[in-house]
Design an enzyme around this catalytic site. Structure first.
Site, PDB file in Angstrom:
ATOM      1  N   ASP A  45       0.839  -1.201   0.000  1.00 33.02           N
ATOM      2  CA  ASP A  45       0.000   0.000   0.000  1.00 33.02           C
ATOM      3  C   ASP A  45       0.877   1.256   0.000  1.00 33.02           C
ATOM      4  OD1 ASP A  45       0.882  -0.212   2.599  1.00 33.02           O
ATOM      5  OD2 ASP A  45      -1.114  -0.053   3.522  1.00 33.02           O
ATOM      6  N   SER A  46       2.197   1.062   0.062  1.00 31.30           N
ATOM      7  CA  SER A  46       3.130   2.164  -0.188  1.00 31.30           C
ATOM      8  C   SER A  46       2.890   2.769  -1.571  1.00 31.30           C
ATOM      9  CB  SER A  46       4.581   1.668  -0.072  1.00 31.30           C
ATOM     10  OG  SER A  46       4.796   0.549  -0.914  1.00 31.30           O
ATOM     11  N   ASP A  84      -0.974  -6.206  -0.380  1.00 38.24           N
ATOM     12  CA  ASP A  84      -1.335  -5.615   0.911  1.00 38.24           C
ATOM     13  C   ASP A  84      -2.840  -5.435   1.054  1.00 38.24           C
ATOM     14  OD1 ASP A  84       0.836  -5.216   2.549  1.00 38.24           O
ATOM     15  OD2 ASP A  84       1.226  -3.162   1.900  1.00 38.24           O
ATOM     16  N   LYS A 112      -0.882  -9.624   2.698  1.00 40.15           N
ATOM     17  CA  LYS A 112      -0.188  -9.128   3.892  1.00 40.15           C
ATOM     18  C   LYS A 112      -1.142  -8.232   4.662  1.00 40.15           C
ATOM     19  CE  LYS A 112       3.490  -6.225   3.624  1.00 40.15           C
ATOM     20  NZ  LYS A 112       2.963  -5.011   4.265  1.00 40.15           N
ATOM     21  N   GLU A 114      -1.597  -5.829   8.307  1.00 37.17           N
ATOM     22  CA  GLU A 114      -0.910  -5.134   9.397  1.00 37.17           C
ATOM     23  C   GLU A 114      -1.664  -5.312  10.698  1.00 37.17           C
ATOM     24  OE1 GLU A 114      -0.053  -0.992   8.793  1.00 37.17           O
ATOM     25  OE2 GLU A 114       0.823  -1.347   6.818  1.00 37.17           O
ATOM     26  N   GLU A 181       8.926  -4.764  10.631  1.00 35.86           N
ATOM     27  CA  GLU A 181       9.381  -3.459  10.140  1.00 35.86           C
ATOM     28  C   GLU A 181       9.894  -2.602  11.283  1.00 35.86           C
ATOM     29  OE1 GLU A 181       6.776  -1.387   7.433  1.00 35.86           O
ATOM     30  OE2 GLU A 181       7.913   0.480   7.592  1.00 35.86           O
TER      31      GLU A 181
HETATM   32  O1  KIV Z   1       3.641  -1.145   1.573  1.00 36.34           O
HETATM   33  C1  KIV Z   1       4.829  -1.507   1.639  1.00 36.34           C
HETATM   34  O2  KIV Z   1       5.676  -1.144   0.800  1.00 36.34           O
HETATM   35  C2  KIV Z   1       5.238  -2.376   2.731  1.00 36.34           C
HETATM   36  C3  KIV Z   1       6.695  -2.670   2.887  1.00 36.34           C
HETATM   37  C4  KIV Z   1       7.419  -1.476   3.407  1.00 36.34           C
HETATM   38  C5  KIV Z   1       6.938  -3.852   3.744  1.00 36.34           C
HETATM   39  O3  KIV Z   1       4.404  -2.808   3.478  1.00 36.34           O
HETATM   40 NA    NA Z   2       2.376  -1.838   3.297  1.00 39.38          NA
END
Ligand code: KIV
Ligand code: NA
Length: 263
Positions: A45-46, A84, A112, A114, A181
């Site tokens: 989600d970055s 994500d 993934k 969080e 992280e």
């Molecule tokens: O969204 C992302 O890029 C991440 C990584 C920093 C692990 O979750």
């Molecule tokens: Na992320």
């Protein structure tokens, strides 16, 4: 190249070979990373920050992650595709499953999520229904306003113990991977040693089972100051493909992360 699977990642961990992962948002870079031997491509989600210019990951939607996941999945041949679950998309197990269905139908092999120990029931619910899960703990950027900034986590004895307990609980709930992280290197090692599944670190020291970086950070394409855990792999490399290969080589031979990249 053979397809990367959960058993093949477990085999790498068992053999003591480091796992390589990078974020990826489109088909062209996916093809290049795949050719360079990157084992896991994360549609993070970055993307809200590096692709869309937001100041946090909070505005990102499931639909946006699914769009980029489909693009990455078309470009990759053998890498594992991890997507994500964005902010607000896993409030209940049922909502989480509906979000995962969108991501997996777009081409994700694993999602993934969080959170900490409180997510165990959601992880179990997803795994029972065929959704492999990577649990992201430590600094969880979707919680930036609760954390009061992007800060190193697990620095106190109690904080480190809580992280380890969370990791064990998530493993027990069926998570296949734990992503750590921004935690002290010693905590990265302690959690990795406590688990029987692979850990992937970003700013979590050299002892995790594998490493991940945001693609733009690795290429030196970011505004402002470089985070401590980042290394610009374009330095000294003639092409982006060579930079990806240099990252894979440095993770595999243990030269990245070095002491200077650790907390
Ligand atoms: O969204 C992302 O890029 C991440 C990584 C920093 C692990 O979750
Ligand atoms: Na992320």
């Amino acid at each position: 190249q053979k397809a990367v699977t959960l058993p093949s990642l477990a085999a790498l961990r068992a053999a003591g070979e480091k796992i390589t992962m990078l974020t990826c948002y489109d088909a062209s870079f996916a093809t290049l990373m795949d050719k360079s031997g990157v084992e896991v491509l994360l549609i993070g989600d970055s993307l809200g920050m590096v692709c869309n210019g937001h100041t946090s990951t909070l505005p990102v939607t499931v639909q946006e992650v699914a769009y980029h996941t489909a693009a990455v999945a078309r470009g990759a041949k053998s890498a594992m595709i991890m997507a994500d679950l964005p902010f607000g998309s896993y409030g209940t197990p049922e909502q989480a499953l509906a979000s995962c269905v969108q991501l997996m139908q777009a081409g994700a092999h694993i999602v993934k999520i969080e959170g900490a120990g409180w997510l165990a029931d959601t992880v179990r619910f997803l795994v029972q229904r065929g959704v492999p899960v990577c649990a992201h703990i430590g600094l969880t950027p979707q919680f930036v306003h609760q954390l009061g900034g992007y800060k190193v986590q697990g620095k106190t004895v109690e904080g480190a113990e809580a992280l380890k307990a969370d990791a064990l609980k998530l493993q027990e709930a069926g998570a296949s991977i734990v992503l750590l992280e921004a935690v002290p290197a010693a905590v990265g090692k302690e959690v990795t040693d406590a688990l029987s599944i692979p850990t992937i670190g970003i700013g979590a020291g050299p002892d995790c089972s594998g490493q991940v970086l945001v693609m733009h950070d690795l290429l030196g394409v970011f505004p402002g100051r470089k985070a401590r855990f980042v290394r610009n792999f374009m330095e000294g490399q003639p092409s982006i493909g060579d930079a990806f290969a240099a990252y894979v080589a440095a993770v595999k031979d243990g030269s990245f992360p070095a002491l200077e990249h650790c907390f």
